[in-house]
Design a protein around this motif. Sequence first.
Motif, PDB file in Angstrom:
ATOM      1  N   GLN A 128      -0.768  70.515 -20.774  1.00  0.00           N
ATOM      2  CA  GLN A 128       0.561  70.525 -21.344  1.00  0.00           C
ATOM      3  C   GLN A 128       1.464  71.199 -20.283  1.00  0.00           C
ATOM      4  O   GLN A 128       2.571  70.628 -20.268  1.00  0.00           O
ATOM      5  CB  GLN A 128       0.559  71.018 -22.658  1.00  0.00           C
ATOM      6  N   GLU A 132       4.685  68.931 -18.061  1.00  0.00           N
ATOM      7  CA  GLU A 132       6.167  69.312 -18.141  1.00  0.00           C
ATOM      8  C   GLU A 132       6.590  69.559 -17.097  1.00  0.00           C
ATOM      9  O   GLU A 132       7.845  69.339 -16.585  1.00  0.00           O
ATOM     10  CB  GLU A 132       6.160  70.773 -19.169  1.00  0.00           C
ATOM     11  N   HIS A 134       6.039  67.647 -14.249  1.00  0.00           N
ATOM     12  CA  HIS A 134       5.750  66.413 -13.777  1.00  0.00           C
ATOM     13  C   HIS A 134       4.702  66.244 -12.638  1.00  0.00           C
ATOM     14  O   HIS A 134       4.676  65.445 -11.675  1.00  0.00           O
ATOM     15  CB  HIS A 134       7.023  65.853 -12.989  1.00  0.00           C
TER      16      HIS A 134
END
Length: 192
Positions: A128, A132, A134
């Motif tokens: 996760q 965020e 990329h």
Amino acid sequence: MSSTQQTLKVAVVVASTREGRFAPTIADWFTGLTAQRPDLEVDVIDLAEAGLPDRLSKEPGPEVTDISCRLGGADALVVITPEYNHSFPASLKTVIDWHYTEWRAKPVGFVSYGGMAGGLRAVEHLRQVFAELHAVTVRDTVSFHGVWDHFDASGAPKEPAGAEAAAKTMIDQLIWWGRTLRDGKAARPYAA
């Protein structure tokens, strides 16, 4: 030389900084496998030896600048992490948060270890976080459940076949993503 023949620059981040940590055993095993791959150029960033400050600051010191250059110069990354309290170490979170563009549009593979869960809860949290930023996390991981039972006193795996097969799969995926993303960024800038 075509880009598929060029070596892939891989930064291996060793996350644990605790005294008495098991991380060096895992890192030595993993980098021993990568040393057998002529298609990889590996740079080990051991956070316990990096001399990092214990908190974020507005003016990062030379240690952070050195890590920034090494992460930025990598085509792909591998994170070796234990699981602490169902997640990953604070030292790793700090290094992740100090950087942004260094992770962008690069693949990240994971080698995790721990007790019953084998560090997989840490990996799921990291997926996760890296999304965020990329980064692209590769699907397959290497995981050691009950890690202390898997290695002998010399640091060698007691039954290497399964772990080596998992590592080969993860490394092969990392190389595919690393070359694909490197070629893509060379053809056109990544749109963040």
